[in-house]
Write an enzyme that holds these catalytic residues in place. Structure first.
Site, PDB file in Angstrom:
ATOM      1  N   GLU A   1       0.808  -1.232   0.000  1.00  0.00           N
ATOM      2  CA  GLU A   1       0.000   0.000   0.000  1.00  0.00           C
ATOM      3  C   GLU A   1       0.843   1.285   0.000  1.00  0.00           C
ATOM      4  O   GLU A   1       0.624   2.178   0.807  1.00  0.00           O
ATOM      5  CB  GLU A   1      -0.964  -0.002   1.188  1.00  0.00           C
ATOM      6  CG  GLU A   1      -1.902  -1.205   1.168  1.00  0.00           C
ATOM      7  CD  GLU A   1      -2.795  -1.295   2.410  1.00  0.00           C
ATOM      8  OE1 GLU A   1      -2.747  -0.393   3.248  1.00  0.00           O
ATOM      9  OE2 GLU A   1      -3.536  -2.300   2.509  1.00  0.00           O
TER      10      GLU A   1
ATOM     11  N   ASN B   1       2.026  -5.259  -3.117  1.00  0.00           N
ATOM     12  CA  ASN B   1       0.617  -5.544  -2.816  1.00  0.00           C
ATOM     13  C   ASN B   1      -0.146  -4.251  -2.551  1.00  0.00           C
ATOM     14  O   ASN B   1       0.352  -3.367  -1.851  1.00  0.00           O
ATOM     15  CB  ASN B   1       0.570  -6.429  -1.553  1.00  0.00           C
ATOM     16  CG  ASN B   1      -0.797  -7.010  -1.263  1.00  0.00           C
ATOM     17  OD1 ASN B   1      -1.410  -7.627  -2.142  1.00  0.00           O
ATOM     18  ND2 ASN B   1      -1.279  -6.846  -0.039  1.00  0.00           N
TER      19      ASN B   1
ATOM     20  N   HIS C   1     -10.647  -6.062  -2.163  1.00  0.00           N
ATOM     21  CA  HIS C   1     -11.708  -5.867  -1.161  1.00  0.00           C
ATOM     22  C   HIS C   1     -12.852  -5.145  -1.874  1.00  0.00           C
ATOM     23  O   HIS C   1     -12.729  -3.965  -2.212  1.00  0.00           O
ATOM     24  CB  HIS C   1     -11.203  -5.005  -0.004  1.00  0.00           C
ATOM     25  CG  HIS C   1     -10.121  -5.657   0.804  1.00  0.00           C
ATOM     26  ND1 HIS C   1     -10.358  -6.749   1.614  1.00  0.00           N
ATOM     27  CD2 HIS C   1      -8.799  -5.381   0.932  1.00  0.00           C
ATOM     28  CE1 HIS C   1      -9.223  -7.115   2.213  1.00  0.00           C
ATOM     29  NE2 HIS C   1      -8.270  -6.302   1.808  1.00  0.00           N
TER      30      HIS C   1
ATOM     31  N   GLU D   1      -6.325 -10.646  -1.019  1.00  0.00           N
ATOM     32  CA  GLU D   1      -7.134 -10.386   0.188  1.00  0.00           C
ATOM     33  C   GLU D   1      -8.617 -10.330  -0.169  1.00  0.00           C
ATOM     34  O   GLU D   1      -9.360  -9.471   0.313  1.00  0.00           O
ATOM     35  CB  GLU D   1      -6.704  -9.069   0.848  1.00  0.00           C
ATOM     36  CG  GLU D   1      -5.237  -9.021   1.211  1.00  0.00           C
ATOM     37  CD  GLU D   1      -4.814  -7.724   1.897  1.00  0.00           C
ATOM     38  OE1 GLU D   1      -5.693  -6.975   2.372  1.00  0.00           O
ATOM     39  OE2 GLU D   1      -3.608  -7.465   1.941  1.00  0.00           O
TER      40      GLU D   1
ATOM     41  N   ASP E   1     -12.370 -10.266  -0.568  1.00  0.00           N
ATOM     42  CA  ASP E   1     -13.662 -10.382   0.101  1.00  0.00           C
ATOM     43  C   ASP E   1     -14.648  -9.467  -0.613  1.00  0.00           C
ATOM     44  O   ASP E   1     -14.253  -8.461  -1.201  1.00  0.00           O
ATOM     45  CB  ASP E   1     -13.616 -10.120   1.617  1.00  0.00           C
ATOM     46  CG  ASP E   1     -12.914  -8.850   2.048  1.00  0.00           C
ATOM     47  OD1 ASP E   1     -12.736  -7.946   1.205  1.00  0.00           O
ATOM     48  OD2 ASP E   1     -12.561  -8.746   3.235  1.00  0.00           O
TER      49      ASP E   1
HETATM   50  O1  G3I Z   1      -5.451  -8.192  19.049  1.00  0.00           O
HETATM   51  C1  G3I Z   1      -5.976  -6.965  19.578  1.00  0.00           C
HETATM   52  C2  G3I Z   1      -6.786  -7.215  20.811  1.00  0.00           C
HETATM   53  O2  G3I Z   1      -5.947  -7.719  21.820  1.00  0.00           O
HETATM   54  C3  G3I Z   1      -7.446  -5.901  21.253  1.00  0.00           C
HETATM   55  O3  G3I Z   1      -8.277  -6.144  22.326  1.00  0.00           O
HETATM   56  C4  G3I Z   1      -8.258  -5.332  20.113  1.00  0.00           C
HETATM   57  C5  G3I Z   1      -8.885  -3.977  20.474  1.00  0.00           C
HETATM   58  O4  G3I Z   1      -9.114  -3.178  19.347  1.00  0.00           O
HETATM   59  O5  G3I Z   1      -7.444  -5.146  18.992  1.00  0.00           O
HETATM   60  C6  G3I Z   1      -6.868  -6.346  18.523  1.00  0.00           C
HETATM   61  O6  G3I Z   1      -6.067  -6.056  17.398  1.00  0.00           O
HETATM   62  C7  G3I Z   1      -6.761  -5.764  16.217  1.00  0.00           C
HETATM   63  C8  G3I Z   1      -6.263  -6.734  15.143  1.00  0.00           C
HETATM   64  O7  G3I Z   1      -6.828  -6.424  13.904  1.00  0.00           O
HETATM   65  C9  G3I Z   1      -6.623  -8.191  15.486  1.00  0.00           C
HETATM   66  O8  G3I Z   1      -8.008  -8.350  15.513  1.00  0.00           O
HETATM   67  C10 G3I Z   1      -6.461  -4.350  15.799  1.00  0.00           C
HETATM   68  O9  G3I Z   1      -7.034  -3.459  16.721  1.00  0.00           O
HETATM   69  C11 G3I Z   1      -7.001  -4.086  14.411  1.00  0.00           C
HETATM   70  O10 G3I Z   1      -6.549  -2.813  13.989  1.00  0.00           O
HETATM   71  C12 G3I Z   1      -6.471  -5.129  13.454  1.00  0.00           C
HETATM   72  O11 G3I Z   1      -7.070  -4.907  12.194  1.00  0.00           O
HETATM   73  C13 G3I Z   1      -6.393  -5.501  11.119  1.00  0.00           C
HETATM   74  C14 G3I Z   1      -6.100  -4.447  10.082  1.00  0.00           C
HETATM   75  O12 G3I Z   1      -5.504  -5.053   8.942  1.00  0.00           O
HETATM   76  C15 G3I Z   1      -5.164  -3.403  10.628  1.00  0.00           C
HETATM   77  O13 G3I Z   1      -4.792  -2.506   9.665  1.00  0.00           O
HETATM   78  C16 G3I Z   1      -7.298  -6.555  10.526  1.00  0.00           C
HETATM   79  O14 G3I Z   1      -7.440  -7.651  11.457  1.00  0.00           O
HETATM   80  C17 G3I Z   1      -6.721  -7.103   9.217  1.00  0.00           C
HETATM   81  O15 G3I Z   1      -7.668  -7.903   8.568  1.00  0.00           O
HETATM   82  C18 G3I Z   1      -6.386  -5.936   8.296  1.00  0.00           C
HETATM   83  O16 G3I Z   1      -5.787  -6.454   7.148  1.00  0.00           O
HETATM   84  C19 G3I Z   1      -5.465  -5.493   6.141  1.00  0.00           C
HETATM   85  C20 G3I Z   1      -4.220  -5.999   5.441  1.00  0.00           C
HETATM   86  O17 G3I Z   1      -3.205  -6.227   6.371  1.00  0.00           O
HETATM   87  C21 G3I Z   1      -3.777  -5.013   4.369  1.00  0.00           C
HETATM   88  N1  G3I Z   1      -4.853  -4.714   3.452  1.00  0.00           N
HETATM   89  C22 G3I Z   1      -6.102  -4.292   4.055  1.00  0.00           C
HETATM   90  C23 G3I Z   1      -6.560  -5.325   5.083  1.00  0.00           C
HETATM   91  C24 G3I Z   1      -7.923  -4.971   5.647  1.00  0.00           C
HETATM   92  O18 G3I Z   1      -7.890  -3.781   6.363  1.00  0.00           O
END
Ligand code: G3I
Length: 448
Positions: free
Chosen positions: A158, A201, A237, A266, A268
């Site tokens: 990105e 990516n 996405h 990715e 969906d």
């Molecule tokens: O693990 C912690 C947890 O302990 C805490 O209680 C909770 C509170 O908010 O947060 C949890 O972490 C979260 C993590 O996902 C696991 O669920 C983060 O806040 C959250 O920001 C994080 O989001 C991820 C996101 O990237 C961050 O940018 C998504 O799971 C993940 O699917 C997403 O993936 C991205 C790719 O890497 C890049 N392309 C876009 C894609 C979708 O946004």
């Protein structure tokens, strides 16, 4: 555990992993008609993003292991997870996913080495020279740990802005190191693990537009100057604001024509039912139409854990039931689309079950209750039959509309025909025993 120790132990267990992978491959050869096996029939992988924290959930692991041939750690290989403080690498969660994948004979995509998001707080304040060193050390540390174990790495993620300008996105790397940081990251990555395919990516690059044009120009430039790049990842996405582009295949093809592989990384698509299924079909068909589209990854196993928490963008619902989108993908991959058993969600077949209980009993009579439950699809009506023993007769019936033929009572809804998938209703009745205490027989429930 230190990086060095863990790296040695990964190498030492390689023989065991290989043996387990062979066993898993033998199993999957027997199991036809999964996403992974159907994609393999097309020379592609079919992967999913995985979260280490869900691997202990039996249905999650069973669905993952049955259906997918590649995994991408959803968050566990990101910079904040793997190098939370400078020079201290933590691989526990990522190792869990890699070990699980290898035990099932699945490949692993690495995501991601250099990204502006999910950076630990120590990175951004670094000055240019220090940041360059930190970036290269991070790539070497992470790729070195998994050397030989990752089929493709998202080296840079990105780095381009949305919108019409085709400009690079502001980030600590861009702002302090300039455009050259991407090239430097790819060169460092090649040296760290020469066997891994190195990908750029991004999202909103799925069709031909200003952003994908800018990425295209970069890849063309890299190829012409011998900068090591092997693949481009298209995140894909999609939702109603960002639908599957009509020139999706054409866009994949023009990148492939530059001499790189393309991967859908990715995927969906928000939505449900046949519309969502049709969109998934378009994506799979586009990949299959491009020789160098080597595989597809959906961004999660089940809707309930999708990052799009208010949507239902994946192939399995929250109960791990296959959605119409699943059948569509399987069919597009050339798998023998599983029509499902009647009552399976997504099979398009209205169905119901009827179960009987005696709810009250006295010398001369009893009350019976028939519970009607819709199968995996919503239904608009149902019919159930109750056959009474010869001597018995019905004296009352409620919450249903009966018609009698001899001792066979056919019951249809009164007000309660429409049921959501899995929802129940029922009707009750009072029977005069007339000397027989035998139970009635409830016939097959039919639904429409
Ligand atoms: O693990 C912690 C947890 O302990 C805490 O209680 C909770 C509170 O908010 O947060 C949890 O972490 C979260 C993590 O996902 C696991 O669920 C983060 O806040 C959250 O920001 C994080 O989001 C991820 C996101 O990237 C961050 O940018 C998504 O799971 C993940 O699917 C997403 O993936 C991205 C790719 O890497 C890049 N392309 C876009 C894609 C979708 O946004």
């Amino acid at each position: 555990m230190s990086m060095i120790v863990r790296r040695l132990s990964r190498a030492a267990t390689a023989g065991l992993v290989a043996a387990a992978a062979l066993t898993a491959a033998a199993h999957s050869a027997e199991a036809a008609d999964t996403l992974g096996s159907a994609a393999a029939g097309q020379g592609r992988y079919f992967g999913t993003a995985v979260a280490a924290s869900h691997l202990g959930e039996a249905d999650y692991a069973a669905t993952l292991d049955r259906e997918f041939s590649s995994v991408t750690p959803e968050n566990e290989m990101k910079w904040d997870a793997t190098e939370p403080s400078r020079g201290t690498f933590t691989f526990t969660s990522a190792d869990r996913i890699v070990d699980h994948a290898q035990s099932q004979g699945m490949d692993v995509r690495g995501h991601t080495l250099v990204w502006h998001s999910q950076l630990p707080s120590w990175v951004s304040p670094l000055g240019a020279s220090d940041l360059r060193t930190a970036m290269n050390d991070h790539i070497k540390g992470l790729m070195g740990h998994y050397k030989g174990e990752i089929h493709s790495w998202d080296v840079v993620n990105e780095a381009f802005q949305d919108g019409g300008s085709g400009a690079r996105r502001s980030s600590p790397f861009q702002d302090k190191l300039g455009d050259g940081f991407i090239e430097e990251a790819f060169r460092t990555a090649r040296a760290a693990d020469p066997a891994a395919k190195l990908c750029y990516n991004d999202y909103n690059t799925d069709g031909v537009n200003a952003k994908s044009n800018a990425v295209y120009a970069m890849v063309k430039d890299f190829k012409s100057r011998g900068v090591p790049i092997d693949c481009v990842g298209f995140q894909s996405h999609f939702n109603s604001n960002s639908p599957v582009p009509s020139d999706y295949r054409q866009n994949l093809q023009r990148f492939a024509d530059l001499g790189v592989d393309v991967q859908i990384t990715e995927l969906d698509i928000e939505g449900s039912g046949s519309a969502q299924a049709a969109d998934y079909t378009k994506v799979v068909q586009a990949c299959l139409a491009v020789d160098r589209c080597t595989g597809m990854t959906v961004w999660g196993v089940t809707d309930k854990y999708s990052w799009r928490s208010s949507g239902t963008p994946l192939l399995f619902d929250g109960n791990y039931d296959e959605k119409p989108a699943y059948d569509a993908v399987l069919t597009a991959l050339g798998g023998s689309g599983d029509p499902g058993d009647p009552g399976d969600p997504g099979d398009g077949t209205a169905s119901c079950t009827a179960t009987y209980t005696r709810t009250a009993d006295w010398n001369s009579g009893y009350n019976g209750q028939v519970t009607i439950t819709a199968g995996g699809e919503p239904i608009s009506s149902w019919t159930a039959t109750v056959t009474l023993p010869a001597q018995q007769s019905v004296s009352a019936l409620w919450n249903g509309t009966p018609s009698l033929s001899g001792n066979v009572m056919t019951v249809r809804p009164s007000w309660n025909g429409a049921l959501a998938a899995g929802e129940s209703t029922g009707f009750g009745f009072t029977v005069a025993k007339n000397g027989s205490d035998a139970a009635p027989t409830v016939g097959t429930c039919t639904a429409s």
